[in-house]
Design an enzyme around this catalytic site. Structure first.
Site, short mmCIF file in Angstrom:
data_model
loop_
_atom_site.label_atom_id
_atom_site.label_comp_id
_atom_site.label_asym_id
_atom_site.label_seq_id
_atom_site.Cartn_x
_atom_site.Cartn_y
_atom_site.Cartn_z
N GLY A 36 0.86 -1.19 0.00
CA GLY A 36 0.00 0.00 0.00
C GLY A 36 0.89 1.23 0.00
O GLY A 36 2.06 1.19 -0.43
N GLU A 193 -17.71 12.26 1.02
CA GLU A 193 -17.49 12.10 -0.42
C GLU A 193 -18.50 11.12 -1.02
O GLU A 193 -19.05 11.36 -2.11
CB GLU A 193 -16.03 11.64 -0.67
CG GLU A 193 -15.05 12.77 -0.38
CD GLU A 193 -13.58 12.37 -0.38
OE1 GLU A 193 -12.73 13.27 -0.27
OE2 GLU A 193 -13.26 11.18 -0.50
C1 LIG Z 1 -12.22 4.60 1.11
C2 LIG Z 1 -10.97 5.25 1.66
C3 LIG Z 1 -10.69 6.58 1.35
C4 LIG Z 1 -9.54 7.19 1.84
N1 LIG Z 1 -9.30 8.49 1.49
C5 LIG Z 1 -8.15 9.06 1.89
C6 LIG Z 1 -7.82 10.37 1.46
O1 LIG Z 1 -8.59 11.03 0.76
N2 LIG Z 1 -6.63 10.90 1.86
C7 LIG Z 1 -5.76 10.19 2.64
O2 LIG Z 1 -4.69 10.69 2.95
N3 LIG Z 1 -6.05 8.95 3.06
C8 LIG Z 1 -7.21 8.37 2.70
N4 LIG Z 1 -7.51 7.10 3.13
C9 LIG Z 1 -6.60 6.43 4.07
C10 LIG Z 1 -5.40 5.86 3.34
O3 LIG Z 1 -5.81 5.13 2.22
C11 LIG Z 1 -4.62 4.99 4.33
O4 LIG Z 1 -4.24 5.77 5.43
C12 LIG Z 1 -3.39 4.40 3.66
O5 LIG Z 1 -3.78 3.54 2.62
C13 LIG Z 1 -2.56 3.63 4.68
O6 LIG Z 1 -1.47 3.07 4.02
P1 LIG Z 1 -0.89 1.67 4.52
O7 LIG Z 1 0.34 1.42 3.71
O8 LIG Z 1 -0.79 1.65 5.99
O9 LIG Z 1 -2.01 0.60 4.16
P2 LIG Z 1 -2.70 0.28 2.77
O10 LIG Z 1 -2.47 1.34 1.77
O11 LIG Z 1 -4.10 -0.10 3.11
O12 LIG Z 1 -1.92 -1.02 2.27
C14 LIG Z 1 -1.95 -2.21 2.98
C15 LIG Z 1 -1.51 -3.32 2.03
O13 LIG Z 1 -1.28 -4.50 2.80
C16 LIG Z 1 -1.80 -5.60 2.10
N5 LIG Z 1 -2.12 -6.63 3.09
C17 LIG Z 1 -2.98 -6.53 4.12
N6 LIG Z 1 -3.01 -7.68 4.82
C18 LIG Z 1 -2.15 -8.51 4.22
C19 LIG Z 1 -1.72 -9.85 4.46
N7 LIG Z 1 -2.22 -10.57 5.48
N8 LIG Z 1 -0.82 -10.41 3.64
C20 LIG Z 1 -0.31 -9.70 2.58
N9 LIG Z 1 -0.67 -8.44 2.31
C21 LIG Z 1 -1.57 -7.86 3.12
C22 LIG Z 1 -3.04 -5.05 1.40
O14 LIG Z 1 -3.40 -5.88 0.30
C23 LIG Z 1 -2.55 -3.67 0.99
O15 LIG Z 1 -1.98 -3.67 -0.29
C24 LIG Z 1 -8.65 6.46 2.65
C25 LIG Z 1 -8.93 5.12 2.96
C26 LIG Z 1 -10.08 4.52 2.47
C27 LIG Z 1 -10.37 3.07 2.80
#
Ligand SMILES: Cc1cc2nc3c(=O)[nH]c(=O)nc-3n(C[C@H](O)[C@H](O)[C@H](O)COP(=O)(O)OP(=O)(O)OC[C@H]3O[C@@H](n4cnc5c(N)ncnc54)[C@H](O)[C@@H]3O)c2cc1C
Length: 439
Positions: A36, A193
């Site tokens: 992500g 949104e």
């Molecule tokens: C609908 C929505 C709208 C949003 N809008 C905004 C916005 O406008 N602005 C903003 O700043 N933030 C927004 N966010 C929040 C933002 O998307 C998150 O804060 C951000 O994605 C966090 O990044 P991350 O790397 O922690 O997790 P993520 O980007 O969620 O990535 C996690 C990754 O881990 C992988 N994963 C999970 N579990 C496993 C496993 N067991 N094994 C292997 N892989 C796994 C998933 O497939 C994913 O690819 C939004 C979130 C959502 C759901």
């Protein structure tokens, strides 16, 4: 995963590890769980480091979640907001991608267990994000789906579009009214949104397409337990967003805690709203990383980390993004937003690169906020940059530019720009496909 498989995986890991240690020529292995915003940022920042990186994700694509609501409301197609992880990391020879679901971490054996395979690490970065949560009412989920994955978005799109289709042939006025009532729970940026986009879909894109019903008469209700919409924004911007929602005809109910969701509708205290279409945008829970790592977790399931984002008892294991409970310089919890995850990913990559090079890494992660944005609909958005607050068309333009800029991949940027331009000129929603079951 059963115990025998786990044991076999660990034994296999030890064998690989011993073999690769022969001669002492092995480069440090960095395993990143999740591609992500956080994981991908860490992987990219390690492209020139003398390490071998393995990125593990259960999906083969990176998803741009901030535009997921546009897939759910038929504005964009799934492929517009997703990019294959292998393609993104194609030009990084030190990085491999593994499509697998992580099930456990064996901290003693220094390996991640994913789909029964053992993946050894010297440094581990856990960036597995969060999922939606129902405050202990998981039984609401089938009736009030949340928005986190592409499948969620296409399911919600189906629910919304089917509600109009069924209303068109429904003869009972009570049932027809129920079909034409759409409820969004939670008025954070995603809920606002979603509600704005559903209202625009009903009032503009669908307005002339039906004969027996008038889609513009659909009731879109946004429910928020707190006292105002967009609670993390300044009050003046919440008020501006509220006015924009009301202009679109969205009925906003603040200070209203949902007490039930079922096939009949939503219950808020003593009141019942009859509906068949509910969207949950009210709460999130971190991925089960605390269980994998055997650590404590906070109420949102997040793993507490130190100032350098490492586990307090293991400086080689980092947790970042939505999975981490990290505090900012002011001692307050950092929000679960994409910029935090991206900056944390880049920071842990610098820490790892410094340690591998024998340098002292910067001891503390510092988050720099460049502002908060949320859009409510066509030419309506709010933007908070701290020193200046913007609303209306200018904020909406800024919102569009920022989202296109941060999308990954030239094809996606171009596709989204063309779709938005087309929708702006024609009021059309281009992706109105009902996929999956018609029930
Ligand atoms: C609908 C929505 C709208 C949003 N809008 C905004 C916005 O406008 N602005 C903003 O700043 N933030 C927004 N966010 C929040 C933002 O998307 C998150 O804060 C951000 O994605 C966090 O990044 P991350 O790397 O922690 O997790 P993520 O980007 O969620 O990535 C996690 C990754 O881990 C992988 N994963 C999970 N579990 C496993 C496993 N067991 N094994 C292997 N892989 C796994 C998933 O497939 C994913 O690819 C939004 C979130 C959502 C759901």
């Amino acid at each position: 995963m059963d115990t025998n498989r786990a044991r076999a995986a660990i034994a296999e890991h030890r064998r690989i590890d011993q073999a690769s240690d022969l001669g002492g020529a092995r480069r440090p292995r960095v395993v990143i769980v999740g591609a992500g915003f956080g994981g991908l940022s860490a992987a990219r920042a390690l492209r020139k480091a003398p390490v071998d990186v393995t990125v593990i994700d259960r999906r083969n694509y990176h998803l741009f979640q901030p535009l997921l609501y546009q897939v759910a409301t038929a504005g964009l197609s799934p492929a517009d907001i997703a990019s294959p992880i292998r393609a993104i990391l194609r030009d990084q020879p030190n990085t491999s991608v593994l499509l697998a679901r992580v099930e456990a971490v064996d901290r003693a054996a220094r390996c991640v267990i994913a789909d029964g395979r053992s993946v050894p690490f010297d440094y581990l970065v856990v960036a597995s994000g969060a999922r939606h949560a129902y405050f202990g009412h998981e039984e609401w989920e089938p009736f009030a789906p949340g928005l986190k994955k592409i499948e969620d978005a296409t399911d919600i799109r189906r629910n919304i579009l089917l509600a109009f289709e069924k209303a068109e042939t429904e003869l009972d006025p009570v049932e027809r009214a129920r079909l034409l009532t759409l409820v969004v729970i939670g008025a954070g940026p995603t809920g606002v949104e979603m509600a704005g986009a559903i209202a625009e879909l009903a009032r503009r894109a669908l307005a002339a397409d039906f004969r027996a019903i008038d889609p513009a008469q659909a009731r879109v209700i946004l429910i928020e337990a707190g006292p105002r919409v967009l609670p993390t924004f300044p009050e003046s911007l919440s008020a501006a967003a509220m006015r924009s929602l009301q202009r679109l005809g969205v009925q906003v109910r603040v200070g209203a805690a949902v007490t039930g969701c079922d096939a009949a509708g939503v219950t808020v205290g003593d009141a019942h709203i009859a509906t068949r279409t509910i969207v949950w945008a009210a709460g999130v829970m971190a991925s089960p990383a605390a269980r994998w790592l055997g650590t404590d977790k906070d109420r949102a399931g997040r793993v507490p980390v130190g100032p350098d984002l490492a586990l307090p008892d293991d400086p080689s294991i980092f947790v970042i993004g939505d999975t981490a409970a990290a505090t900012g310089a002011d001692g307050r919890m950092l929000p679960g937003v994409a910029p935090v995850a991206k900056q944390q990913g880049a920071y842990v990559a610098r820490v790892i690169a410094a340690r591998v090079a024998g340098r002292s890494p910067s001891p503390r992660f510092r988050y720099r906020s460049y502002g908060n944005l949320a859009t409510v609909g066509r030419r309506a958005a709010v933007a908070d940059f701290g020193f200046v607050r913007v609303t209306g068309s200018l904020a909406w333009l800024l919102w569009g530019v920022v989202h296109v800029f941060f999308l990954i991949g030239f094809r996606n940027r171009l596709a989204v720009l063309i779709q938005w331009l087309w929708s702006y000129l024609t009021f059309e929603s281009g992706s109105r496909l009902i996929t999956g079951s018609m029930d």
